[in-house]
Design a protein around this motif. Structure first.
Motif, PDB file in Angstrom:
ATOM      1  N   ASP A  53       0.804  -1.213   0.000  1.00 25.43           N
ATOM      2  CA  ASP A  53       0.000   0.000   0.000  1.00 25.43           C
ATOM      3  C   ASP A  53       0.840   1.267   0.000  1.00 25.43           C
ATOM      4  OD1 ASP A  53      -2.373  -1.414   0.026  1.00 25.43           O
ATOM      5  OD2 ASP A  53      -2.450  -1.497   2.212  1.00 25.43           O
ATOM      6  N   SER A  54       2.096   1.182   0.404  1.00 23.93           N
ATOM      7  CA  SER A  54       2.921   2.382   0.521  1.00 23.93           C
ATOM      8  C   SER A  54       4.226   2.203  -0.248  1.00 23.93           C
ATOM      9  CB  SER A  54       3.239   2.678   1.990  1.00 23.93           C
ATOM     10  OG  SER A  54       4.171   1.743   2.501  1.00 23.93           O
ATOM     11  N   PRO A  55       4.807   3.321  -0.730  1.00 26.69           N
ATOM     12  CA  PRO A  55       6.109   3.221  -1.401  1.00 26.69           C
ATOM     13  C   PRO A  55       7.191   2.733  -0.448  1.00 26.69           C
ATOM     14  CG  PRO A  55       5.504   5.523  -1.029  1.00 26.69           C
ATOM     15  CD  PRO A  55       4.294   4.699  -0.718  1.00 26.69           C
ATOM     16  N   GLU A  56       7.086   3.109   0.821  1.00 31.97           N
ATOM     17  CA  GLU A  56       8.096   2.706   1.792  1.00 31.97           C
ATOM     18  C   GLU A  56       8.125   1.190   1.991  1.00 31.97           C
ATOM     19  OE1 GLU A  56       7.087   6.909   2.253  1.00 31.97           O
ATOM     20  OE2 GLU A  56       5.847   5.092   2.280  1.00 31.97           O
ATOM     21  N   ALA A  57       6.946   0.574   2.073  1.00 25.45           N
ATOM     22  CA  ALA A  57       6.891  -0.874   2.272  1.00 25.45           C
ATOM     23  C   ALA A  57       7.453  -1.613   1.065  1.00 25.45           C
ATOM     24  CB  ALA A  57       5.451  -1.311   2.541  1.00 25.45           C
ATOM     25  N   ASP A  58       7.128  -1.134  -0.121  1.00 17.62           N
ATOM     26  CA  ASP A  58       7.622  -1.782  -1.325  1.00 17.62           C
ATOM     27  C   ASP A  58       9.136  -1.608  -1.456  1.00 17.62           C
ATOM     28  OD1 ASP A  58       6.868  -3.184  -3.849  1.00 17.62           O
ATOM     29  OD2 ASP A  58       7.807  -1.426  -4.740  1.00 17.62           O
ATOM     30  N   ALA A  59       9.631  -0.402  -1.165  1.00 12.98           N
ATOM     31  CA  ALA A  59      11.072  -0.151  -1.225  1.00 12.98           C
ATOM     32  C   ALA A  59      11.812  -1.029  -0.218  1.00 12.98           C
ATOM     33  CB  ALA A  59      11.361   1.325  -0.955  1.00 12.98           C
ATOM     34  N   ARG A  60      11.228  -1.216   0.956  1.00  9.82           N
ATOM     35  CA  ARG A  60      11.867  -2.085   1.966  1.00  9.82           C
ATOM     36  C   ARG A  60      11.981  -3.515   1.456  1.00  9.82           C
ATOM     37  NH1 ARG A  60       8.952   1.172   5.651  1.00  9.82           N
ATOM     38  NH2 ARG A  60       7.213  -0.309   5.739  1.00  9.82           N
ATOM     39  N   ALA A  61      10.947  -3.983   0.766  1.00  7.09           N
ATOM     40  CA  ALA A  61      10.990  -5.345   0.241  1.00  7.09           C
ATOM     41  C   ALA A  61      12.098  -5.493  -0.800  1.00  7.09           C
ATOM     42  CB  ALA A  61       9.633  -5.709  -0.360  1.00  7.09           C
ATOM     43  N   GLU A  62      12.238  -4.501  -1.662  1.00 11.29           N
ATOM     44  CA  GLU A  62      13.287  -4.584  -2.682  1.00 11.29           C
ATOM     45  C   GLU A  62      14.676  -4.416  -2.062  1.00 11.29           C
ATOM     46  OE1 GLU A  62      12.977  -2.775  -6.442  1.00 11.29           O
ATOM     47  OE2 GLU A  62      10.824  -3.191  -6.670  1.00 11.29           O
ATOM     48  N   PHE A  63      14.792  -3.520  -1.100  1.00  7.75           N
ATOM     49  CA  PHE A  63      16.102  -3.357  -0.457  1.00  7.75           C
ATOM     50  C   PHE A  63      16.513  -4.634   0.261  1.00  7.75           C
ATOM     51  CE2 PHE A  63      18.690  -2.646   3.273  1.00  7.75           C
ATOM     52  CZ  PHE A  63      19.825  -2.118   2.666  1.00  7.75           C
ATOM     53  N   THR A  64      15.584  -5.253   0.952  1.00  6.56           N
ATOM     54  CA  THR A  64      15.895  -6.486   1.669  1.00  6.56           C
ATOM     55  C   THR A  64      16.366  -7.571   0.702  1.00  6.56           C
ATOM     56  OG1 THR A  64      14.298  -5.969   3.405  1.00  6.56           O
ATOM     57  CG2 THR A  64      14.945  -8.281   3.165  1.00  6.56           C
ATOM     58  N   HIS A  65      15.714  -7.647  -0.437  1.00  8.66           N
ATOM     59  CA  HIS A  65      16.127  -8.617  -1.462  1.00  8.66           C
ATOM     60  C   HIS A  65      17.562  -8.336  -1.919  1.00  8.66           C
ATOM     61  CE1 HIS A  65      16.236 -11.130  -4.946  1.00  8.66           C
ATOM     62  NE2 HIS A  65      16.080 -10.137  -5.805  1.00  8.66           N
ATOM     63  N   PHE A  66      17.873  -7.075  -2.179  1.00 11.34           N
ATOM     64  CA  PHE A  66      19.224  -6.690  -2.606  1.00 11.34           C
ATOM     65  C   PHE A  66      20.248  -7.011  -1.519  1.00 11.34           C
ATOM     66  CE2 PHE A  66      22.477  -3.219  -2.801  1.00 11.34           C
ATOM     67  CZ  PHE A  66      23.071  -3.572  -4.003  1.00 11.34           C
ATOM     68  N   ARG A  67      19.962  -6.581  -0.299  1.00 13.42           N
ATOM     69  CA  ARG A  67      20.885  -6.814   0.822  1.00 13.42           C
ATOM     70  C   ARG A  67      21.151  -8.302   1.018  1.00 13.42           C
ATOM     71  NH1 ARG A  67      18.088  -6.188   6.268  1.00 13.42           N
ATOM     72  NH2 ARG A  67      17.441  -8.263   5.548  1.00 13.42           N
ATOM     73  N   ASP A  68      20.095  -9.088   1.006  1.00 11.31           N
ATOM     74  CA  ASP A  68      20.259 -10.526   1.237  1.00 11.31           C
ATOM     75  C   ASP A  68      21.015 -11.199   0.090  1.00 11.31           C
ATOM     76  OD1 ASP A  68      18.867 -10.101   3.555  1.00 11.31           O
ATOM     77  OD2 ASP A  68      17.013 -11.071   2.877  1.00 11.31           O
ATOM     78  N   THR A  69      20.803 -10.719  -1.128  1.00 15.01           N
ATOM     79  CA  THR A  69      21.502 -11.291  -2.272  1.00 15.01           C
ATOM     80  C   THR A  69      23.009 -11.046  -2.180  1.00 15.01           C
ATOM     81  OG1 THR A  69      19.551 -11.043  -3.687  1.00 15.01           O
ATOM     82  CG2 THR A  69      21.675 -11.254  -4.800  1.00 15.01           C
ATOM     83  N   LEU A  70      23.402  -9.906  -1.627  1.00 23.97           N
ATOM     84  CA  LEU A  70      24.827  -9.576  -1.504  1.00 23.97           C
ATOM     85  C   LEU A  70      25.569 -10.524  -0.562  1.00 23.97           C
ATOM     86  CD1 LEU A  70      25.095  -5.678  -1.456  1.00 23.97           C
ATOM     87  CD2 LEU A  70      25.237  -7.254  -3.369  1.00 23.97           C
ATOM     88  N   ARG A  71      24.842 -11.277   0.239  1.00 21.30           N
ATOM     89  CA  ARG A  71      25.502 -12.237   1.120  1.00 21.30           C
ATOM     90  C   ARG A  71      26.287 -13.281   0.332  1.00 21.30           C
ATOM     91  NH1 ARG A  71      20.233 -12.990   5.090  1.00 21.30           N
ATOM     92  NH2 ARG A  71      20.482 -11.014   6.231  1.00 21.30           N
TER      93      ARG A  71
END
Length: 286
Positions: free
Chosen positions: A135-153
């Motif tokens: 529902d919010s840009p912040e929630a969607d951005a958090r989901a994409e950032f988390t995906h990026f951060r976790d992938t960098l592992r």
């Protein structure tokens, strides 16, 4: 192929200002007769060829040379990093992720290959605010950032000496610039909170105008607090950089000057970039 960057009489822009400061003349960004004389005098004193052209040898001797680099993804296939490094490539951003789930094929191999050949490397995320599942840009951005951060592992996370992460601003809600601006600001804030560095924003005039231009001024100015990697392939003025196209930023950090370049070690067309002089420390993870 070789990377060629030369400042000469008649050129304009921030890198001319950098040169002028280095040779001790008035820094107005206009390579005129006074600058030409100062460059020739410096070249003579430094034992360089006296031609008034501030090429990479002259700029390097002043410690203000821009750095040549590339950005790569699965589109580029297998990269022979030894050949790329031998051709002069100093840095590279490698596409790691897109949206909330996509992982770019073989990105770890490309990333590690750069490291193994002493090419300074970073990872980038292709943002997809237009794929909103929340529902919010912040929630969607958090989901994409988390995906990026976790992938960098897969490469041990973000490490000292890596390039700062990059977010690719080429997509968004076509009818809601404020949503898009808030989305990118949230992603950037999360990266800064996670790693203590300011990520760099990759974009171009067409993308900014389509997705960000009508956001409120405060949001646009906040985006401009982050480093910028600007794509501009058309040089209509004697500018050695994309200053004429910048939006909200006054100076560029990285300039993608072609999407159809050639580089040893890579097949087909390659994105080629210059990193502005003296900017590397700002764009490294401490």
């Amino acid at each position: 192929m070789s990377f060629i960057y030369t400042l000469r009489f008649g050129d304009l822009g921030q890198e001319v200002k950098r040169l002028q400061r280095a040779v001790g003349t008035s820094a107005d960004g206009d390579f005129g007769r006074q600058t030409l004389k100062a460059v020739e005098e410096y070249q003579k004193e430094a034992g360089l060829m006296v031609d008034g052209l501030a090429g990479l040898k002259t700029l390097d001797s002043l410690n203000i040379a821009p750095l040549p680099g590339i950005d790569v993804s699965s589109h580029n296939g297998t990269v022979n990093w030894a050949k790329a490094a031998g051709a002069g490539v100093k840095f590279a951003w490698v596409k790691a992720t897109e949206g909330q789930t996509h992982v770019n094929r073989n990105w770890v191999k490309r990333y590690q290959g750069a490291i193994d050949n002493n090419v300074i490397v970073g990872a980038y995320h292709f943002a997809r605010p237009d794929f909103n599942k929340y529902d919010s840009p912040e929630a969607d951005a958090r989901a994409e950032f988390t995906h990026f951060r976790d992938t960098l592992r897969a490469v041990g996370g973000l490490k000292e000496g890596n390039l700062v992460p990059a977010v690719d601003l080429e997509a968004g809600m076509k009818t809601d610039d404020q949503y898009n601006a808030n989305w990118y600001l949230e992603w950037l804030a999360l990266a800064e909170a996670e790693w203590g560095v300011k990520a760099i924003v990759y974009t171009a005039r067409w993308a900014w105008n389509l997705y960000i231009r009508n956001a409120d001024e405060n949001a646009r100015n906040k985006l401009a607090d982050y480093p910028v990697w600007w794509a501009n392939y058309i040089r209509k003025k004697p500018l050695v950089g994309p200053e004429a196209q910048l939006r909200n930023w006054s100076e560029w950090d990285v300039w993608q000057y072609t999407g159809r370049g050639e580089c040893p070690g890579l097949k087909g067309r390659v994105d080629l970039n210059w990193m502005a002089g003296e900017q590397l420390p700002k764009l490294l993870v401490p």
